[in-house]
Design a protein around this motif. Structure first.
Motif, short mmCIF file in Angstrom:
data_model
loop_
_atom_site.label_atom_id
_atom_site.label_comp_id
_atom_site.label_asym_id
_atom_site.label_seq_id
_atom_site.Cartn_x
_atom_site.Cartn_y
_atom_site.Cartn_z
N ARG A 45 0.84 -1.20 0.00
CA ARG A 45 0.00 0.00 0.00
C ARG A 45 0.87 1.25 0.00
O ARG A 45 1.87 1.32 0.71
N VAL A 46 0.47 2.22 -0.80
CA VAL A 46 1.14 3.53 -0.83
C VAL A 46 0.08 4.59 -0.68
O VAL A 46 -0.92 4.60 -1.43
N ASN A 47 0.27 5.49 0.30
CA ASN A 47 -0.69 6.57 0.54
C ASN A 47 -0.24 7.85 -0.15
O ASN A 47 0.94 8.22 -0.08
N PHE A 48 -1.19 8.54 -0.80
CA PHE A 48 -0.94 9.81 -1.44
C PHE A 48 -1.92 10.85 -0.89
O PHE A 48 -3.05 10.52 -0.52
N TYR A 49 -1.45 12.12 -0.85
CA TYR A 49 -2.27 13.21 -0.31
C TYR A 49 -2.30 14.35 -1.32
O TYR A 49 -1.27 14.70 -1.91
N ILE A 50 -3.50 14.94 -1.50
CA ILE A 50 -3.72 15.97 -2.52
C ILE A 50 -3.96 17.31 -1.83
O ILE A 50 -4.73 17.40 -0.86
#
Length: 331
Positions: A277-282
């Protein structure tokens, strides 16, 4: 005549004995090198007085400290008057006594006695104090110069911690050092010659609050920054992270972190990744945000669409093999 000869023989015998006695006396009084009473021979070495330094000191619960032994005849042994509060190893390693106090509710005096190889003792006094505590996070507050409510490029804010005692009350007068660990930001200093620094020590106020100002350069891109606070006396520390948002002409730029390429590899040469899993934030733009990938079946997307500024989504590999997987974000 016989009597005369007898007397003469006796006198010769007596003279011989005297000569022998004189020879023995000279042998006993002579001063050859190595004789026990040679005035030029150095006397026995007397060791310096046994000492433990510092003789009086303070240790904080859970924080390592040391005492140093000098003089006497090594090796040394150490003993604690209260091993449940301040245990020590009986066999001293070299000339250093290691201390690590256990939790105490108030100041507790402990005697550490060191004994050298011939049994000479000396004692040092150690006061074990409750260690001041730092919270499990650093509070970051942006000032009003950032329109998005986060710290932003060209903006300022504050980082703060509360130094507390075992009962939870704030402790005033504690020195707390703040350090920039990662990220494009600096700590504000009151020194006109160096207004922005990478490390700064401040003193907690009457409520235990330790606060520093932070400043972000105008050209900073969206990123996650890291700052650390350390209680100088005990070494207790806490590390916090915060987001810096890119701003252009007063508007938040649509951006995402982590930016650039994220590399994921499989467990074996011919086996592709699954379950990573890789988390990204916008940030920036106008939410909600839509996220698309060119091969929807190659990964799992969770948390899409992203409804808020600073919100995130998760990309999870599912065992499909691919070399590059670009994805787009639209506000």
């Amino acid at each position: 005549m016989m009597e005369y000869r007898s007397t003469a023989a006796w006198m010769r015998t007596f003279a011989t004995l005297l000569a022998a006695a004189a020879t023995l006396g000279l042998g006993a009084c002579g001063g050859g090198s190595g004789a026990p009473n040679n005035p030029n021979e150095p006397g026995p070495v007397i060791p310096a007085a046994l000492q433990v330094l510092p003789a009086v000191s303070t240790a904080y619960a859970g924080v390592p400290a040391t005492l140093t032994v000098t003089g006497g005849v090594p090796p040394y042994r150490a003993f604690s008057s209260n091993p449940s509060i301040l245990p020590v190893s009986q066999a001293v390693a070299g000339d250093t006594v290691l201390l690590l106090g256990n939790v105490v509710l108030g100041d507790t005096a402990v005697s550490i006695t060191v004994q050298d190889a011939v049994g000479t003792p000396v004692t040092a006094q150690v006061v074990v104090k409750p260690a001041p505590l730092l919270p499990n996070l650093i509070t970051i507050k942006p000032n009003t110069d950032c329109p998005a409510g986060n710290l932003c490029a060209g903006g300022t804010g504050t980082a703060s911690v509360v130094v507390t005692g075992p009962g939870g009350a704030g402790i005033p007068g504690r020195q707390v050092r703040f350090d920039v660990i990662t990220g494009s930001f600096a700590i504000q200093s009151s020194d006109p010659a160096q207004p922005l620094v990478q490390t700064l020590t401040v003193v907690s106020d009457q409520f235990g609050n330790a606060v520093v100002g932070i400043a972000i350069p105008v050209g900073a891109v969206t990123q996650i920054a890291t700052i650390r606070a350390t209680d100088v006396t005990t070494g207790n520390q806490v590390t916090g992270q915060f987001t810096i948002q890119q701003i252009t002409s007063g508007a938040a730029i649509l951006s995402m972190i982590p930016s650039g390429n994220t590399t994921i590899t499989g467990p074996l040469k011919d086996v592709c990744s699954a379950g990573v899993r890789v988390n990204f934030y916008i940030f920036g733009g106008t939410p909600p945000y839509d996220v698309k990938v060119p091969f929807p079946d190659a990964v799992f997307l969770n948390g899409v669409p992203v409804l808020t500024n600073g919100g995130g989504f998760t990309v999870t590999t599912n065992g499909s093999c691919f070399t590059t997987m670009p994805f787009s974000v639209t506000d």
